[in-house]
Design a protein around this motif. Structure first.
Motif, PDB file in Angstrom:
ATOM      1  N   LYS A  13       0.836  -1.209   0.000  1.00 43.00           N
ATOM      2  CA  LYS A  13       0.000   0.000   0.000  1.00 43.00           C
ATOM      3  C   LYS A  13       0.870   1.258   0.000  1.00 43.00           C
ATOM      4  O   LYS A  13       0.601   2.228  -0.700  1.00 43.00           O
ATOM      5  CB  LYS A  13      -0.891   0.019   1.241  1.00 43.00           C
ATOM      6  CG  LYS A  13      -2.225  -0.643   1.020  1.00 43.00           C
ATOM      7  CD  LYS A  13      -3.093  -0.406   2.216  1.00 43.00           C
ATOM      8  CE  LYS A  13      -4.351  -1.248   2.133  1.00 43.00           C
ATOM      9  NZ  LYS A  13      -5.039  -1.289   3.396  1.00 43.00           N
ATOM     10  N   ASP A  14       1.945   1.230   0.812  1.00 47.12           N
ATOM     11  CA  ASP A  14       2.853   2.379   0.881  1.00 47.12           C
ATOM     12  C   ASP A  14       3.437   2.690  -0.492  1.00 47.12           C
ATOM     13  O   ASP A  14       3.522   3.842  -0.921  1.00 47.12           O
ATOM     14  CB  ASP A  14       4.012   2.096   1.850  1.00 47.12           C
ATOM     15  CG  ASP A  14       3.557   2.273   3.296  1.00 47.12           C
ATOM     16  OD1 ASP A  14       2.428   2.755   3.477  1.00 47.12           O
ATOM     17  OD2 ASP A  14       4.321   1.908   4.198  1.00 47.12           O
ATOM     18  N   ILE A  15       3.848   1.596  -1.188  1.00 48.44           N
ATOM     19  CA  ILE A  15       4.484   1.795  -2.501  1.00 48.44           C
ATOM     20  C   ILE A  15       3.468   2.408  -3.474  1.00 48.44           C
ATOM     21  O   ILE A  15       3.753   3.376  -4.183  1.00 48.44           O
ATOM     22  CB  ILE A  15       5.024   0.438  -3.046  1.00 48.44           C
ATOM     23  CG1 ILE A  15       6.221   0.014  -2.164  1.00 48.44           C
ATOM     24  CG2 ILE A  15       5.443   0.555  -4.510  1.00 48.44           C
ATOM     25  CD1 ILE A  15       6.651  -1.413  -2.350  1.00 48.44           C
ATOM     26  N   VAL A  16       2.232   1.850  -3.461  1.00 45.74           N
ATOM     27  CA  VAL A  16       1.192   2.368  -4.368  1.00 45.74           C
ATOM     28  C   VAL A  16       0.932   3.848  -4.078  1.00 45.74           C
ATOM     29  O   VAL A  16       0.880   4.683  -4.977  1.00 45.74           O
ATOM     30  CB  VAL A  16      -0.107   1.539  -4.220  1.00 45.74           C
ATOM     31  CG1 VAL A  16      -1.259   2.219  -4.956  1.00 45.74           C
ATOM     32  CG2 VAL A  16       0.105   0.136  -4.749  1.00 45.74           C
ATOM     33  N   ASN A  17       0.808   4.169  -2.767  1.00 46.05           N
ATOM     34  CA  ASN A  17       0.519   5.570  -2.400  1.00 46.05           C
ATOM     35  C   ASN A  17       1.656   6.509  -2.787  1.00 46.05           C
ATOM     36  O   ASN A  17       1.438   7.633  -3.232  1.00 46.05           O
ATOM     37  CB  ASN A  17       0.276   5.673  -0.887  1.00 46.05           C
ATOM     38  CG  ASN A  17      -1.114   5.176  -0.530  1.00 46.05           C
ATOM     39  OD1 ASN A  17      -1.986   5.121  -1.403  1.00 46.05           O
ATOM     40  ND2 ASN A  17      -1.307   4.780   0.711  1.00 46.05           N
ATOM     41  N   LEU A  22       3.838  10.774  -6.129  1.00 46.59           N
ATOM     42  CA  LEU A  22       4.885  11.320  -7.000  1.00 46.59           C
ATOM     43  C   LEU A  22       4.321  11.722  -8.351  1.00 46.59           C
ATOM     44  O   LEU A  22       4.693  12.755  -8.924  1.00 46.59           O
ATOM     45  CB  LEU A  22       6.006  10.291  -7.184  1.00 46.59           C
ATOM     46  CG  LEU A  22       6.883  10.055  -5.933  1.00 46.59           C
ATOM     47  CD1 LEU A  22       7.868   8.924  -6.162  1.00 46.59           C
ATOM     48  CD2 LEU A  22       7.624  11.335  -5.551  1.00 46.59           C
ATOM     49  N   THR A  23       3.375  10.898  -8.871  1.00 43.39           N
ATOM     50  CA  THR A  23       2.762  11.223 -10.159  1.00 43.39           C
ATOM     51  C   THR A  23       1.982  12.534 -10.056  1.00 43.39           C
ATOM     52  O   THR A  23       2.086  13.419 -10.913  1.00 43.39           O
ATOM     53  CB  THR A  23       1.798  10.080 -10.586  1.00 43.39           C
ATOM     54  OG1 THR A  23       2.449   8.856 -10.388  1.00 43.39           O
ATOM     55  CG2 THR A  23       1.372  10.213 -12.042  1.00 43.39           C
ATOM     56  N   GLU A  24       1.201  12.650  -8.975  1.00 42.81           N
ATOM     57  CA  GLU A  24       0.411  13.880  -8.791  1.00 42.81           C
ATOM     58  C   GLU A  24       1.325  15.096  -8.646  1.00 42.81           C
ATOM     59  O   GLU A  24       1.065  16.166  -9.192  1.00 42.81           O
ATOM     60  CB  GLU A  24      -0.461  13.759  -7.531  1.00 42.81           C
ATOM     61  CG  GLU A  24      -1.732  12.981  -7.801  1.00 42.81           C
ATOM     62  CD  GLU A  24      -2.505  12.696  -6.507  1.00 42.81           C
ATOM     63  OE1 GLU A  24      -3.488  11.988  -6.602  1.00 42.81           O
ATOM     64  OE2 GLU A  24      -2.094  13.187  -5.424  1.00 42.81           O
ATOM     65  N   ARG A  25       2.412  14.899  -7.901  1.00 47.46           N
ATOM     66  CA  ARG A  25       3.320  16.032  -7.677  1.00 47.46           C
ATOM     67  C   ARG A  25       3.956  16.475  -9.004  1.00 47.46           C
ATOM     68  O   ARG A  25       4.059  17.655  -9.290  1.00 47.46           O
ATOM     69  CB  ARG A  25       4.422  15.625  -6.686  1.00 47.46           C
ATOM     70  CG  ARG A  25       5.160  16.839  -6.152  1.00 47.46           C
ATOM     71  CD  ARG A  25       6.127  16.492  -5.097  1.00 47.46           C
ATOM     72  NE  ARG A  25       7.291  15.838  -5.682  1.00 47.46           N
ATOM     73  CZ  ARG A  25       8.497  15.858  -5.126  1.00 47.46           C
ATOM     74  NH1 ARG A  25       8.677  16.455  -3.983  1.00 47.46           N
ATOM     75  NH2 ARG A  25       9.510  15.253  -5.683  1.00 47.46           N
ATOM     76  N   LYS A  26       4.353  15.464  -9.825  1.00 48.43           N
ATOM     77  CA  LYS A  26       4.957  15.772 -11.121  1.00 48.43           C
ATOM     78  C   LYS A  26       3.973  16.565 -11.970  1.00 48.43           C
ATOM     79  O   LYS A  26       4.316  17.582 -12.594  1.00 48.43           O
ATOM     80  CB  LYS A  26       5.315  14.454 -11.815  1.00 48.43           C
ATOM     81  CG  LYS A  26       6.426  14.601 -12.823  1.00 48.43           C
ATOM     82  CD  LYS A  26       6.874  13.220 -13.242  1.00 48.43           C
ATOM     83  CE  LYS A  26       7.785  13.333 -14.441  1.00 48.43           C
ATOM     84  NZ  LYS A  26       8.073  12.030 -15.021  1.00 48.43           N
TER      85      LYS A  26
END
Ligand code: FES
Length: 390
Positions: A13-17, A22-26
């Motif tokens: 779950k941590d990895i998915v989040n 990171l995608t949203e931040r990019k």
């Protein structure tokens, strides 16, 4: 085995989040403006900073209260902006144009900090001999006048990280005002210390705010007030000066800090009294609004060449007045707040000549001393001078 499974799920779950974040931040970074936003006055943070530290405040006198012909309290409101907040014990510096002179003077705020939030400040001005500015205020200020003040300043404030939680306050004359503010703040639950107020006056007629102080003392066990009269022997009052013996007699048990506010004479007297208490320096704090210099019977006259933004002006000065007074009298405006050498606002470069700084009033940094910077508010000419201001 069950524990292991839960841990694997948690990590997944941590990895998915993290990937999602990171995608949203990019995406957020890529879609942002290429130019940094300009921090305008509308910016929330700037609004707060500006209201806490305004460059200057336009205040209107809303009412005046007389105190037995020796002092007046002035109450101010602002019609244009919220009043800057302050800590009990701070002062306001006012700017005056009196004839050709441009002067600033500081007055401790007597009202409680909570009253600033409700839109009101109070200061109290006492008539003093040869009080150029105090006479001007008492004779000229009236309800409805607009005056200019700067943001509240000053260090005679209770700081739990530095001060003991018991404050013994020594007040002389109109030096009562910062402690009235503190007593009000304690009573309103805005300060957490106790206050033992030792208030020195010449006679009982000169005590300011007596009924309010007595009332606060009666209703709040954190506040204690003792009146000390130097020129009259009256029942119910201590007789003499507030010195080591009186402080020892009334100070609470355990650790306490000493705060002092009053005229220069009080400071001089306490200089030899306070060491008898054996207290560390950090537990003693002063606010003294007048100089400890001994006046010369035949003052000497000097000239000061003032260099201000490349312009030279030659003015007259006397060995009995501070360099700042000479500037003010000549209409030369130098930023100034405390008039006690503390704030550093008036810092200027002494390019030539010699000044006298009364003992205990030299609060310059070591580097400033080495490079001949002075605080004109607590220097007296000892020769002709050349001074660079600003
Ligand atoms: S006015 Fe504060 S140091 Fe001179």
């Amino acid at each position: 085995m069950g524990k292991k499974k839960a841990s694997v799920n948690g990590n997944f779950k941590d990895i998915v989040n993290t990937v999602k974040f990171l995608t949203e931040r990019k995406h957020f970074i890529n879609s942002a403006e290429a130019v940094l936003p300009i921090c305008t006055d509308d910016f929330g943070v700037n609004k707060v900073a500006k209201s806490l530290h305004p460059k200057e405040q336009k205040l209107v006198i809303s009412r005046i209260e007389e105190h037995a012909e020796i002092a007046k309290s002035y109450y101010f409101k602002s019609e244009t902006a919220p009043l800057a907040y302050f800590k009990a014990g701070q002062y306001l510096t006012f700017r005056f144009e009196i004839g050709s002179a441009v002067v600033t003077r500081s007055y401790s705020i007597a009202s409680s900090p909570a009253s600033a939030l409700k839109g009101e400040y109070q200061i109290t001005v006492k008539r003093i001999a040869d009080g150029f500015v105090s006479d001007y205020i008492l004779d000229n200020w009236k309800v409805g006048d607009e005056v200019t003040a700067y943001a509240p300043e000053g260090n005679l404030t209770y700081n739990p990280l530095r001060d003991a939680e018991n404050i013994v306050a020594v007040a002389g004359g109109s030096g009562i005002t910062p402690f009235l503010s503190l007593a009000r703040a304690i009573d309103q639950g805005d300060e957490n210390c106790t206050l033992t107020l030792l208030y020195g006056c010449r006679t009982s007629d000169e005590i300011l705010f007596k009924s309010e102080l007595d009332g606060l003392c009666e209703k709040n066990e954190k506040i204690n007030v003792v009146y000390v009269l130097s020129h009259s022997d009256e029942e119910g009052y201590e007789k003499g000066f507030v010195g080591a013996d009186i402080i020892k007699k009334y100070a609470p048990e355990g650790s306490y800090s000493i705060f002092v506010c009053g005229p220069g004479g009080l400071y001089k007297y306490l200089e030899s009294e306070l060491p008898k208490l054996g207290k560390e320096k950090k537990y003693i704090r002063f606010e003294v609004f007048s100089s400890g210099k001994k006046e010369e019977e035949e003052p000497r006259n000097f000239s000061i060449t003032v260099i201000n933004r490349g312009k030279e002006t030659v003015i007259n000065a006397s060995s009995n007045e501070t360099v700042l007074c000479a500037f003010e009298r000549a209409g030369i405006e130098v930023p100034a707040r405390c008039h006690t050498g503390e704030c550093g606002f008036c810092r200027s470069k002494l390019a030539d000549g010699k000044v006298y700084i009364p003992e205990g009033e030299d609060k310059r940094r070591v580097a400033d001393m080495q490079f001949n910077f002075i605080h004109p508010c607590c220097c007296y000419p000892e020769s002709d001078l050349v001074i660079r201001v600003n």
